[in-house]
Design a protein around this motif. Structure first.
Motif, PDB file in Angstrom:
ATOM      1  N   PHE A   1     -20.233 -44.559 -29.042  1.00  0.00           N
ATOM      2  CA  PHE A   1     -21.557 -44.067 -29.438  1.00  0.00           C
ATOM      3  C   PHE A   1     -22.503 -45.224 -29.762  1.00  0.00           C
ATOM      4  O   PHE A   1     -23.630 -45.284 -29.266  1.00  0.00           O
ATOM      5  N   VAL A   2     -22.041 -46.154 -30.586  1.00  0.00           N
ATOM      6  CA  VAL A   2     -22.884 -47.289 -30.988  1.00  0.00           C
ATOM      7  C   VAL A   2     -23.168 -48.200 -29.798  1.00  0.00           C
ATOM      8  O   VAL A   2     -24.314 -48.620 -29.583  1.00  0.00           O
TER       9      VAL A   2
ATOM     10  N   GLY B   1     -23.195 -47.464 -26.601  1.00  0.00           N
ATOM     11  CA  GLY B   1     -24.131 -46.788 -25.699  1.00  0.00           C
ATOM     12  C   GLY B   1     -25.564 -46.837 -26.187  1.00  0.00           C
ATOM     13  O   GLY B   1     -26.493 -47.079 -25.415  1.00  0.00           O
ATOM     14  N   HIS B   2     -25.750 -46.611 -27.488  1.00  0.00           N
ATOM     15  CA  HIS B   2     -27.108 -46.613 -28.022  1.00  0.00           C
ATOM     16  C   HIS B   2     -27.709 -48.020 -28.100  1.00  0.00           C
ATOM     17  O   HIS B   2     -28.923 -48.181 -27.980  1.00  0.00           O
ATOM     18  N   LEU B   3     -26.883 -49.023 -28.299  1.00  0.00           N
ATOM     19  CA  LEU B   3     -27.414 -50.381 -28.315  1.00  0.00           C
ATOM     20  C   LEU B   3     -27.663 -50.929 -26.912  1.00  0.00           C
ATOM     21  O   LEU B   3     -28.577 -51.732 -26.702  1.00  0.00           O
TER      22      LEU B   3
ATOM     23  N   ALA C   1     -28.464 -49.053 -24.197  1.00  0.00           N
ATOM     24  CA  ALA C   1     -29.478 -48.293 -23.445  1.00  0.00           C
ATOM     25  C   ALA C   1     -30.782 -49.071 -23.288  1.00  0.00           C
ATOM     26  O   ALA C   1     -31.296 -49.191 -22.161  1.00  0.00           O
TER      27      ALA C   1
END
Length: 143
Positions: A74-75, A77-79, A81
């Motif tokens: 999750f982390v 992927g969000h960083l 993107a």
């Protein structure tokens, strides 16, 4: 008061319990015992110790399972993107060049987040008295 009249019982040592959930999670993220903050939480990269060497907290009952991996994904992927968007829109890179940048970066980030995530999950379980941990904090007064 003289030292000879003072009695110290070393068997009843008080540990500096974390005051807040965030302090407890921070101890876990740093790989330290969630109870005392002194002992190491891991004996190998992702293998927790059976008990804390400092306060003897039994950690063997923890059940982190797959949650640390989900947190890492999750982390990561969000960083990544915004990085991916910036690489695609700002540079004329081929798909191969883009993959050669993104895949190693994603792997390094994910592997780097696994141990702190697992430590945080174990600390969260201790804080809430889950999976064999005994809730050691006094209940907070309700207002």
């Amino acid at each position: 008061m003289s030292l000879s009249t003072d009695t110290v019982d070393h068997r009843k040592t008080r540990y500096d319990l974390p005051a807040t959930l965030m302090a407890c999670l921070w101890r876990g993220v740093l790989g330290r015992c969630p109870r005392c903050g002194e002992g190491s939480l891991f004996r190998k990269w992702l293998k927790p110790v059976d008990s804390c060497a400092h306060c003897r907290l039994d950690i063997s009952g923890q059940r982190a399972d797959d949650l640390p991996a989900y947190i890492g994904i999750f982390v990561t992927g969000h960083l990544l993107a915004p990085v991916i968007i910036a690489l695609v829109t700002g540079f004329a890179l081929s798909a191969t060049a883009l993959l050669a940048i993104i895949i190693p970066l994603a792997l390094v980030m994910l592997l780097g987040l696994l141990q702190p995530s697992k430590g945080g999950v174990i600390a969260l379980q201790w804080w809430n008295g889950m999976h064999g941990f005994r809730k050691e904090r006094a209940p907070e007064p309700s207002e």
